[in-house]
Design a protein around this motif. Structure first.
Motif, short mmCIF file in Angstrom:
data_model
loop_
_atom_site.label_atom_id
_atom_site.label_comp_id
_atom_site.label_asym_id
_atom_site.label_seq_id
_atom_site.Cartn_x
_atom_site.Cartn_y
_atom_site.Cartn_z
N VAL A 189 0.82 -1.22 0.00
CA VAL A 189 0.00 0.00 0.00
C VAL A 189 0.85 1.26 0.00
O VAL A 189 0.34 2.36 0.20
N SER A 190 2.16 1.12 -0.22
CA SER A 190 3.06 2.28 -0.14
C SER A 190 2.88 3.25 -1.30
O SER A 190 3.27 4.41 -1.20
N ARG A 191 2.27 2.80 -2.41
CA ARG A 191 2.04 3.68 -3.56
C ARG A 191 0.62 4.24 -3.57
O ARG A 191 0.23 4.90 -4.54
N CYS A 203 -3.92 4.55 -6.40
CA CYS A 203 -2.60 3.93 -6.55
C CYS A 203 -1.86 4.63 -7.69
O CYS A 203 -2.32 4.64 -8.84
N GLU A 204 -0.71 5.18 -7.35
CA GLU A 204 0.08 5.95 -8.30
C GLU A 204 0.82 5.03 -9.27
O GLU A 204 1.64 4.21 -8.85
N TRP A 213 -3.43 13.48 -11.47
CA TRP A 213 -4.33 12.87 -10.49
C TRP A 213 -4.03 13.37 -9.07
O TRP A 213 -4.94 13.57 -8.27
N LYS A 214 -2.77 13.58 -8.78
CA LYS A 214 -2.43 14.14 -7.48
C LYS A 214 -2.99 15.56 -7.34
O LYS A 214 -3.44 15.96 -6.26
N ARG A 341 3.21 -5.10 -9.70
CA ARG A 341 3.99 -5.01 -8.48
C ARG A 341 3.81 -3.66 -7.78
O ARG A 341 3.92 -3.57 -6.56
N LEU A 342 3.53 -2.62 -8.53
CA LEU A 342 3.34 -1.30 -7.93
C LEU A 342 2.05 -1.23 -7.12
O LEU A 342 2.02 -0.65 -6.03
#
Length: 432
Positions: A189-191, A203-204, A213-214, A341-342
């Motif tokens: 969940v780090s992204r 999710c970036e 999006w940010k 993976r991201l």
């Protein structure tokens, strides 16, 4: 007699030390320490295990943990010393018996302290453990269309497209990464960025509209009135948006279960070329010295001293050699890593899957679904190198034409799961 008493005292003291040592070495704690990715203070370390662990392995792990806990409880309830030791000492005189009783009292006190320490450690373990979530456990699915939108052919069509994308994604996960339970760690969940006001998790995915999006999330959160007012450095280095891995267990679980989770993806080859153009064809004080120097030193024959010193001028073919090398001179980067993976789509049930190729339509449909202000639309402007043409299918093919058929095939194999999971067609006819 004195020698016998002294020897007995040493045996008892050794027994006490052994019991205390066993309590301190909690089997449950050892098992958790060996589990990758359980600590919340970890950095962006690549996991050494696959995203989805098989259900059989998890069942064995759960059974082992249950057995360890039962053994720990049984051991902590046994406050008397080992039976074999006092049996040898029962034939001694009264003075020896009094010493033994004194040692028992001391042992009880030490064991009570060790039990308290064990409980504190267990609380620490529970706090640091991964989150176990059953498959498709999200309470929220794609937000339901409003009554007045159900007769709108445009919204209805986009809604059906979302259903088809999620179906393909889940079927791919079930086929290639099947499991009945899953473990979500902070790495997974780090992204993911959090917007609490409209209850959105994003999710970036770099080079798939992430900067804009940010900006949208910052406007939704009330940090800016318009996306046009937010500069690039503010978006990426301002730290105004919260990440999901910054919350505790309860906060992560609550948001994963109740917020609308979305990601936007892009055709893998096109995303790769876009990243290469951005990082290696323009001045960059990070990617040139860190990645460029290592790539040129490894893959360029007769490299000049200037190229080795600066890392500038990496060629696309050299970049692909680095990407496909299992012994890369420098690690992976989020700009060309797999979406699989991201964002871990086989672990996290994303409610909305948008595509860069239909960004404006998908993005504005998503904003409509979550009830965003009507005057907020997804920005169209190019975030960096605005005077340069966007990376298109035609430009992507020009870059991949520099490669041999074998390199193109290996590149396709590298991103195969992303192509399959998000239903992108093969970019070249000669690929299999």
């Amino acid at each position: 007699m004195r020698l016998t008493c002294m020897f007995s005292f040493i045996l008892l003291f050794g027994a006490v030390g052994l019991v205390v040592f066993i309590h301190l070495q909690d089997p449950e704690e050892i098992v958790h320490q060996q589990t990758p990715g359980i600590k919340y203070n970890m950095g962006f370390q690549q996991p050494k295990q696959q995203d989805c662990v098989s259900s059989n392995n998890q069942d064995r792990r759960l059974r082992k943990t249950t057995a360890d806990r039962a053994a720990t409880v049984k051991q902590s309830n046994s406050l008397e010393p080992s039976a074999s030791v006092p049996t040898k000492l029962q034939s001694t005189d009264r003075r020896q018996s009094s010493i033994m009783f004194a040692m028992k009292d001391q042992q009880k006190g030490e064991e009570i302290n060790s039990i308290k320490l064990h409980k504190r450690r267990r609380r620490f373990i529970i706090k640091k453990s991964p989150i176990l979530i059953s498959m498709n456990s999200s309470i929220l699915n794609l937000p339901t269309l409003k009554y007045e939108d159900r007769n709108n052919s445009k919204w209805k069509s986009l809604y059906e497209i979302q259903g088809e994308r999620k179906r393909i994604m889940r079927e791919t996960c079930s086929k290639y990464k099947s499991n009945s339970r899953r473990i979500i760690t902070p790495y997974h969940v780090s992204r993911i960025f959090v917007e609490d006001k409209y209850r959105v998790l994003y999710c970036e995915v770099p080079k798939a509209g992430c900067s804009n999006w940010k900006r949208v999330l910052m406007v939704l959160n009330g940090l800016a009135s318009s996306t046009k007012d937010i500069q690039h450095n503010t978006v990426h280095y301002g730290n105004y948006l919260k990440r999901l891995d910054g919350f505790d267990h309860k906060g992560i679980y609550h948001r994963l279960s109740t917020y609308t989770k979305m990601l936007f993806i892009r055709e893998p080859f096109e995303k790769l070329v876009s990243a290469f153009r951005d990082k290696f064809e323009h001045p960059n004080n990070y990617y040139h010295p860190v990645f460029g120097k290592a790539i040129i030193a490894r893959y360029r024959v007769n490299a000049t001293k200037e190229a080795l010193r600066t890392g500038s001028g990496v060629k696309f073919k050299e970049f692909i050699q680095y990407l496909l090398d299992v012994h890369r001179p420098v690690g992976m980067d989020i700009h060309w890593d797999h979406v699989n993976r991201l964002c871990s789509p086989c672990l996290i049930d994303y409610d909305f899957v948008g595509k860069f190729e239909s960004m404006e339509e998908d993005a504005n449909f998503f904003l409509h679904l979550i009830g965003a202000p009507q005057n907020l639309t997804f920005p169209k402007f190019k975030d960096r190198h605005s005077n340069e043409e966007r990376t298109t299918t035609k430009i992507t093919q020009q870059y991949f034409a520099q490669l041999s058929p074998s390199q193109r095939q290996q590149s396709y194999d590298f991103y195969y799961m992303d192509y399959l999971m998000f239903n992108y067609s093969k970019p070249f006819e000669d690929l299999y």
